[in-house]
Design a protein around this motif. Sequence first.
Motif, short mmCIF file in Angstrom:
data_model
loop_
_atom_site.label_atom_id
_atom_site.label_comp_id
_atom_site.label_asym_id
_atom_site.label_seq_id
_atom_site.Cartn_x
_atom_site.Cartn_y
_atom_site.Cartn_z
N GLY A 100 0.84 -1.20 0.00
CA GLY A 100 0.00 0.00 0.00
C GLY A 100 0.87 1.24 0.00
O GLY A 100 1.86 1.33 -0.71
N HIS A 149 2.82 3.98 5.50
CA HIS A 149 1.75 3.70 6.48
C HIS A 149 2.26 3.21 7.85
O HIS A 149 1.69 3.60 8.88
CB HIS A 149 0.67 2.78 5.89
CG HIS A 149 0.95 1.31 5.96
ND1 HIS A 149 1.30 0.57 4.86
CD2 HIS A 149 0.94 0.45 7.00
CE1 HIS A 149 1.49 -0.69 5.22
NE2 HIS A 149 1.29 -0.79 6.51
N GLU A 166 -6.67 1.39 8.53
CA GLU A 166 -6.53 -0.04 8.26
C GLU A 166 -7.31 -0.46 7.02
O GLU A 166 -8.37 0.11 6.72
CB GLU A 166 -7.05 -0.80 9.47
CG GLU A 166 -6.05 -1.81 10.00
CD GLU A 166 -6.66 -2.59 11.15
OE1 GLU A 166 -6.91 -1.94 12.19
OE2 GLU A 166 -6.87 -3.80 10.97
N LYS A 167 -6.80 -1.44 6.35
CA LYS A 167 -7.41 -2.03 5.15
C LYS A 167 -7.53 -1.04 4.00
O LYS A 167 -8.15 -1.34 2.99
CB LYS A 167 -8.79 -2.62 5.46
CG LYS A 167 -8.73 -3.77 6.45
CD LYS A 167 -9.96 -4.65 6.33
CE LYS A 167 -9.85 -5.84 7.24
NZ LYS A 167 -10.74 -5.74 8.39
N LEU A 168 -7.02 0.15 4.17
CA LEU A 168 -7.03 1.11 3.08
C LEU A 168 -5.58 1.45 2.73
O LEU A 168 -5.08 1.13 1.66
CB LEU A 168 -7.81 2.37 3.50
CG LEU A 168 -7.98 3.44 2.43
CD1 LEU A 168 -8.73 2.89 1.22
CD2 LEU A 168 -8.73 4.65 2.99
N CYS A 169 -4.90 2.04 3.72
CA CYS A 169 -3.53 2.49 3.46
C CYS A 169 -2.57 1.33 3.23
O CYS A 169 -1.56 1.48 2.57
CB CYS A 169 -3.03 3.33 4.62
SG CYS A 169 -4.07 4.76 4.94
N ASP A 170 -2.88 0.15 3.80
CA ASP A 170 -1.98 -0.98 3.64
C ASP A 170 -2.43 -1.92 2.52
O ASP A 170 -1.89 -3.00 2.34
CB ASP A 170 -1.84 -1.75 4.96
CG ASP A 170 -3.19 -2.11 5.57
OD1 ASP A 170 -4.23 -1.69 4.99
OD2 ASP A 170 -3.22 -2.79 6.60
N ALA A 171 -3.48 -1.50 1.77
CA ALA A 171 -4.01 -2.39 0.75
C ALA A 171 -3.46 -2.07 -0.64
O ALA A 171 -3.09 -2.96 -1.39
CB ALA A 171 -5.53 -2.33 0.73
N GLN A 172 -3.40 -0.81 -0.97
CA GLN A 172 -2.89 -0.42 -2.30
C GLN A 172 -2.29 0.98 -2.23
O GLN A 172 -2.63 1.75 -1.33
CB GLN A 172 -4.01 -0.46 -3.31
CG GLN A 172 -5.20 0.38 -2.87
CD GLN A 172 -6.39 0.19 -3.78
OE1 GLN A 172 -6.25 0.26 -4.99
NE2 GLN A 172 -7.56 -0.03 -3.21
#
Length: 341
Positions: free
Chosen positions: A296, A300, A308-314
């Motif tokens: 991500g 981050h 969570e689940k946003l910044c570390d996803a893409q």
Amino acid sequence: MQNDVILEVHNLHITLDFDGEDIPVVQGIDFELSAGKVLALVGESGCGKSVTSQALLRLLPRELRITSGQINFQAADGQAPVDFVSLAKDGKKIREIRGNQIAMIFQEPMSSFSVLHTIGNQIGEVIRLHLKASKAEARALTVELLDKVGIPDPARAVDQYPYEFSGGMRQRGMIAKALACNPSVLIADEPTTALDVTIQAQVLELLRRLKADDGMSMIFITHDLGVVAQIADDVAIMYMGRIVEKGPVGEIFGNPQHPYTVSLLNAIPRLGDLSARRELASIRGSVPSLFERPPGCAFHPRCDSFMEKLCDAQPPPLTRLSPIHEVRCFLHQAAEKEAAL
Ligand SMILES: Nc1ncnc2c1ncn2[C@@H]1O[C@H](COP(=O)(O)OP(=O)(O)O)[C@@H](O)[C@H]1O
Ligand SMILES: [Mg+2]
């Protein structure tokens, strides 16, 4: 290319060949340098500033490779722009441009000079090669250049050896050598980092004068935002091979939007802070190695605004906050979406 743009980097990717595996180092950066302007590339050590500057002149070491992107250069002669990426790495064309139209200065001035020859002979040689000047003409021009960069008693200094120069004088000598061919762009990679504060201020003043008097365009690379405020027009903040925020210096300093930029700005010492004995804010954690790039947004793990689940996803996409201000951060993408509802 736009009218006054002389150097334009578009979607540049650079990878490291590590035992046959391609490790991304620079991941799609974009920036533009306009004539007579100073663009600062800023970021902590290891974020890819030097690799980027080497790539600009096709000087990357063998293990590093441009995998895609463009580096378009508009020469002063008005001919069509040239894409350096399309040129042969050590071919005639790029060698002609290096030192002639684009010159580079480094943190370590001794890498520009041989210990065996006088400063005058080394700068004179460049002048003779490029301007086809006679020995006497080259010497006279060298003395003029040494004077221009603020070396005292240039008529004597021209016959001295690099080891007879102090660190600050060597830095000036390297700038003189870089100027010897009258380049239209100067790439300066941490040119003041190794110098003590007083000398640093003098070298900055010299570079500022080159910009003001000669209209020199510069890419100024530094890890120190305090220096940026003194010299740059525009600034691009880099983190792990990406530009996370970009805009005019006044805008980025006055209205920083990426949490990384905000942290870098908080880490600049201010006069009052020292007398008040307040501790300098430093950025939590450190830049990860290339082999442990966080998924991500690479910032981050160090970010106070981590979602969570946003910044570390893409990786966050580019958000244009205004025609002059760009940022790559999900905080702003969220704000933009809300505004659109
Ligand atoms: N020749 C090289 N071989 C392997 N890794 C390199 C090489 N040059 C740079 N790197 C790596 O590439 C990343 C960016 O380096 P660099 O551009 O020198 O950073 P900066 O100039 O911003 O401090 C770092 O992780 C560095 O370790
Ligand atoms: Mg560097």
